[in-house]
Design an enzyme around this catalytic site. Structure first.
Site, PDB file in Angstrom:
ATOM      1  N   GLU A 147       0.800  -1.218   0.000  1.00  0.00           N
ATOM      2  CA  GLU A 147       0.000   0.000   0.000  1.00  0.00           C
ATOM      3  C   GLU A 147       0.848   1.291   0.000  1.00  0.00           C
ATOM      4  O   GLU A 147       0.687   2.160   0.845  1.00  0.00           O
ATOM      5  CB  GLU A 147      -0.963  -0.010   1.184  1.00  0.00           C
ATOM      6  CG  GLU A 147      -1.949  -1.156   1.115  1.00  0.00           C
ATOM      7  CD  GLU A 147      -2.890  -1.222   2.303  1.00  0.00           C
ATOM      8  OE1 GLU A 147      -2.851  -0.330   3.165  1.00  0.00           O
ATOM      9  OE2 GLU A 147      -3.685  -2.188   2.366  1.00  0.00           O
ATOM     10  N   ASN A 188       1.880  -5.293  -3.115  1.00  0.00           N
ATOM     11  CA  ASN A 188       0.515  -5.632  -2.713  1.00  0.00           C
ATOM     12  C   ASN A 188      -0.254  -4.354  -2.398  1.00  0.00           C
ATOM     13  O   ASN A 188       0.242  -3.487  -1.664  1.00  0.00           O
ATOM     14  CB  ASN A 188       0.579  -6.521  -1.464  1.00  0.00           C
ATOM     15  CG  ASN A 188      -0.757  -7.110  -1.070  1.00  0.00           C
ATOM     16  OD1 ASN A 188      -1.413  -7.776  -1.872  1.00  0.00           O
ATOM     17  ND2 ASN A 188      -1.172  -6.886   0.169  1.00  0.00           N
ATOM     18  N   HIS A 225     -10.643  -6.205  -1.510  1.00  0.00           N
ATOM     19  CA  HIS A 225     -11.629  -6.001  -0.455  1.00  0.00           C
ATOM     20  C   HIS A 225     -12.816  -5.268  -1.075  1.00  0.00           C
ATOM     21  O   HIS A 225     -12.748  -4.073  -1.353  1.00  0.00           O
ATOM     22  CB  HIS A 225     -11.033  -5.167   0.681  1.00  0.00           C
ATOM     23  CG  HIS A 225      -9.928  -5.856   1.413  1.00  0.00           C
ATOM     24  ND1 HIS A 225     -10.143  -6.958   2.217  1.00  0.00           N
ATOM     25  CD2 HIS A 225      -8.597  -5.602   1.465  1.00  0.00           C
ATOM     26  CE1 HIS A 225      -8.995  -7.355   2.736  1.00  0.00           C
ATOM     27  NE2 HIS A 225      -8.038  -6.552   2.294  1.00  0.00           N
ATOM     28  N   GLU A 255      -6.283 -10.874  -0.707  1.00  0.00           N
ATOM     29  CA  GLU A 255      -7.002 -10.571   0.532  1.00  0.00           C
ATOM     30  C   GLU A 255      -8.513 -10.501   0.289  1.00  0.00           C
ATOM     31  O   GLU A 255      -9.213  -9.656   0.851  1.00  0.00           O
ATOM     32  CB  GLU A 255      -6.505  -9.253   1.132  1.00  0.00           C
ATOM     33  CG  GLU A 255      -5.006  -9.223   1.378  1.00  0.00           C
ATOM     34  CD  GLU A 255      -4.527  -7.959   2.070  1.00  0.00           C
ATOM     35  OE1 GLU A 255      -5.353  -7.245   2.674  1.00  0.00           O
ATOM     36  OE2 GLU A 255      -3.312  -7.683   2.015  1.00  0.00           O
ATOM     37  N   ASP A 257     -12.309 -10.432   0.281  1.00  0.00           N
ATOM     38  CA  ASP A 257     -13.541 -10.542   1.050  1.00  0.00           C
ATOM     39  C   ASP A 257     -14.566  -9.588   0.445  1.00  0.00           C
ATOM     40  O   ASP A 257     -14.210  -8.684  -0.317  1.00  0.00           O
ATOM     41  CB  ASP A 257     -13.350 -10.304   2.550  1.00  0.00           C
ATOM     42  CG  ASP A 257     -12.685  -8.987   2.909  1.00  0.00           C
ATOM     43  OD1 ASP A 257     -12.742  -8.018   2.112  1.00  0.00           O
ATOM     44  OD2 ASP A 257     -12.098  -8.892   4.006  1.00  0.00           O
TER      45      ASP A 257
END
Length: 367
Positions: A147, A188, A225, A255, A257
């Site tokens: 990030e 990432n 996400h 990641e 979700d």
């Protein structure tokens, strides 16, 4: 190549589905999950976590972050990170190591000290080298940098950028490559799952920035996400993945979700299932996408409710360990691929990157 839902293999159901096996049958390396130390005292959860036909890969949610690894300047502690790493090794699961450099969840001393370029360079190299060397040969991949971009594509103004400028990115990747030469080295980030200013900047200002100086970067991690009704479409994700693949990178969904309004209803859960199906389906349809990791699989352990009030139920299992419809959506994608995407928007309710320093949950923090 697009595969369609009429294929006979679509009869795979909850009773027989095992995600890692299906992912490998689809040509992927793994299907995995993140997990955290405090979750491992739940026996039913651990039984699912360690079913290596279900999850063939683990990511430690928090134990390898700077605050845990180097809590004091020059003092290293690998005990927290070793819990999930050792579990993966014991069960023969692939380990994705997460992460070496991130502006959040730093030990307080990193932001508190007064730095020169020389001594911060030395401290950054020392941290990356020590941590990557400790798990040398055990990590399939390292999230070397996490990030580093704002949502508009500019560099995030953290301590590393303020003192070293963008060169800190090169410093970190060079140190990681030297310390763990066989691991894949990843950048990432969140909100880079569709073509946008941010994903374009990741290609130009992270990947090409390294490649133009002959510094190794092997992969891009798409955090994914998502929120129902605001996720990128299947075609958006495929087009974006292929732009990263064109730079010679492998791709992973790292990641995943999908949050829905609480309490969840049948409409929201159907929409959630479609988002999961399209995201996993995009990976299935892009050869360079090696695998998918969900950001934990059990709702009580999700970071979402504490970070986004009124939202939740973002994973694959409810609190009573029954499966969301999204589980079958993933099965459908792994067996058949999928045809088209519908939803628009990004991972956040307002379409912008959230402040990671607010991403708190009952078991540390999510990414």
């Amino acid at each position: 190549m697009r595969l369609h839902s009429l294929l006979p293999l679509a009869i795979v159901t909850f009773a027989t589905a095992q995600l890692k096996k299906l992912a490998q049958d689809a040509g992927k390396m793994y299907f995995g999950t993140a997990t955290d130390n405090g979750e491992l005292n739940n026996t039913q959860y651990v039984n699912i976590l360690t079913d290596t036909d279900e999850f063939g890969q683990l990511t430690p949610s928090n134990g390898m972050k700077w605050f845990a690894i180097e809590p004091e300047f020059g003092v290293f502690n690998y005990s927290m990170g070793s819990v999930v790493a050792d579990l993966a090794e014991e069960n023969g699961q692939i380990l994705r190591c997460h992460n070496l450099v991130w502006h959040s969840q730093l030990a307080p001393w990193v932001d508190a000290l007064t730095w020169s370029k020389e001594n911060l360079t030395e401290a950054l190299i020392a941290h990356v080298t020590a941590e990557a060397t400790h798990w040398k040969g055990k990590c399939y991949a390292w999230d070397v940098l996490n990030e580093a971009l704002n949502d508009d594509g500019t560099y995030r103004n953290d301590t590393f950028l303020a003192v070293l400028g963008p060169e800190y990115i090169k410093i970190a990747f060079k140190a990681a490559a030297a310390a763990d030469p066989d691991a894949k080295l990843y950048y990432n980030d969140c909100n880079i799952e569709r073509v946008s200013n941010k994903s374009d900047s990741a290609r130009k200002n992270i990947i090409k920035f390294l490649q133009d100086d002959n510094i190794r970067i092997d992969g891009i991690g798409l955090q994914s996400h998502f929120t129902v009704g605001r996720s990128p479409s299947l075609d958006d994700q495929i087009s974006n993945m292929r732009l990263f693949a064109d730079l010679g990178l492998e791709i992973a969904i790292t990641e995943l979700d999908v949050r829905v309004p609480d309490p969840p209803n049948s409409t929201g859960l159907e929409m959630q299932s479609k988002v999961y199906e399209e995201s996993v389906g995009a990976c299935v349809q892009v050869d360079e996408c090696v695998g998918v990791t969900v950001w934990d699989f059990y709702d009580p352990f999700s970071w979402v409710p504490d970070t986004f009030p009124g939202m939740g139920s973002a994973t694959l299992y409810f609190a009573n360990f029954t499966k969301h419809p999204a589980y079958q959506g993933i099965v459908n994608a792994l067996v058949n691929g999928t045809d088209s995407g519908e939803d628009e928007g990004c991972g956040n309710d307002d379409g912008r990157e959230e402040d990671n320093k607010t991403k708190r949950s009952h078991h540390w923090q999510r990414t």
